[in-house]
Design an enzyme around this catalytic site. Sequence first.
Site, mmCIF file in Angstrom:
data_model
loop_
_atom_site.group_PDB
_atom_site.id
_atom_site.type_symbol
_atom_site.label_atom_id
_atom_site.label_comp_id
_atom_site.label_asym_id
_atom_site.label_seq_id
_atom_site.Cartn_x
_atom_site.Cartn_y
_atom_site.Cartn_z
ATOM 1 N N LYS A 157 0.858 -1.191 0.000
ATOM 2 C CA LYS A 157 0.000 0.000 0.000
ATOM 3 C C LYS A 157 0.895 1.241 0.000
ATOM 4 C CE LYS A 157 -4.112 1.584 2.409
ATOM 5 N NZ LYS A 157 -4.914 1.992 1.267
HETATM 6 N N1 PMP Z 1 -7.842 -1.560 -2.938
HETATM 7 C C1 PMP Z 1 -7.224 -0.376 -2.797
HETATM 8 C C2 PMP Z 1 -6.462 0.175 -3.941
HETATM 9 C C3 PMP Z 1 -7.298 0.311 -1.574
HETATM 10 O O1 PMP Z 1 -6.697 1.504 -1.431
HETATM 11 C C4 PMP Z 1 -8.038 -0.236 -0.508
HETATM 12 C C5 PMP Z 1 -8.135 0.508 0.794
HETATM 13 N N2 PMP Z 1 -7.091 0.174 1.647
HETATM 14 C C6 PMP Z 1 -8.666 -1.477 -0.703
HETATM 15 C C7 PMP Z 1 -8.544 -2.114 -1.936
HETATM 16 C C8 PMP Z 1 -9.412 -2.138 0.419
HETATM 17 O O2 PMP Z 1 -8.505 -2.598 1.387
HETATM 18 P P1 PMP Z 1 -8.908 -2.732 2.911
HETATM 19 O O3 PMP Z 1 -10.141 -3.560 2.943
HETATM 20 O O4 PMP Z 1 -7.754 -3.418 3.534
HETATM 21 O O5 PMP Z 1 -9.131 -1.376 3.428
#
Ligand code: PMP
Length: 307
Positions: A157
Site C-alpha cells: 500500500k
Molecule cells: N484496494 C485499494 C487500492 C485500496 O486503497 C483499498 C483501501 N485500503 C482497498 C482495496 C481495500 O482494502 P482494505 O479492505 O484493507 O481497506
Amino acid sequence: MNPSKYIWLNNTFIDWGKANTHVLTHALHYGSGVFEGIRAYSTKKGPAIFKAKEHYERLLKSCKCYDLICPYNISEFIAATKKLILKNDLPSCYIRPIVYTDYGSIGIIPKNSTYTSAIAVWEWGSYLGDEGIENGIRCIISDIMKTPSQAMPSTAKSCANYANSFLAKKKALTQGYDEAILLNQKGNVSEGPGENIFIIKNNVITTPPINDDVLKGITRDTAIQLAKDLDFEVKEKSITPNELLESDECFFTGTAAEITPIKEINDKKIGNGSKGPITHQIQQLYFDIVKGESETYSSWLTFCEEE
Ligand code: PMP
C-alpha cells in the site's frame, strides 16, 4: 476533515497543527511512503479497532517492499493507536498510519535517509455516503488502466500507487459517477481506486484474485470469510467486464468504503438497481461485527480501553 487534538509522530504525541514536514521531504517528490487505513468503531465497551493486527502486518510488509525502515513492531503500533484514540477522546474514528522517507537527500535513491512513522486519527463518516451504503452507488468502468503489479506491486500500500487511483477516481467524478472500476492490463476487472470488488451471479460470489493487480484488502478477506460462514460459494477468479455488467449483485469492500453496494455500472442497472439481498446479508453481519454486536467474531476487535 475534522482535525483532532494530537498526532503520534515517531513515538511522541504532538499537537495536530504541529505535525508538519519540509517541502523537500523525499516522499513528497517520489512517493517513497507506505500507509494504512484502519477504522475504530464505537461499541458498548468504548472504541474498538477492527483487525488492527492485520493492518499493521500489512504496513510492515509494505515497508519491507520499499526498504523503508520502521523501528516499531505490530504491538507497539497497536498500543500507540489505542493511546492516541483515547487521548483524542474519539468514540469512533478513521486511523491513518504512514511511514515515509524524510527530508535529507533528494535523489531517487536517498542517501543516509531517515524515516518518519506517524499515526493520525480523526472522525470520518461513510466514505461513499450513507445513501450509497443504503441504496448503492453508480460506477463507471474506467479507461485509466490499473497499474500492473510488475510495475508497482499492488499488494504494497504505497503512496505512489494512489496517483493511479487519483486519475481514475477524478475522471469518474468529473463524468458524474460516484466511483471508478479499474481494469488491468489483461482487460479483467481489478478493483476500485480504494476498494476491492465482488460480484454475485446465481448465488455464487466472485472476487478477482490477487494476481489481477489487486490489494489484498482486509475487508475483502473479511467479506470472503463472512460469505463462506453464511454458506455461500465464494470464488477468487478473474472477472471480465461483461460478467461484471451481467451480475445480479455487485459490491465494493474497503476500510473506508466498508461494504458499499453498486447499483449501476456504465448507466446499466445491476440486478434491480438497488442493494441486493446477499450484499445486504454480508453488509449487516459486517456492521454488527465492527460495532461489537457479534460474540462470534469479537477477536477481530481491539478495545482501546482494555490494558
Ligand atoms: N484496494 C485499494 C487500492 C485500496 O486503497 C483499498 C483501501 N485500503 C482497498 C482495496 C481495500 O482494502 P482494505 O479492505 O484493507 O481497506
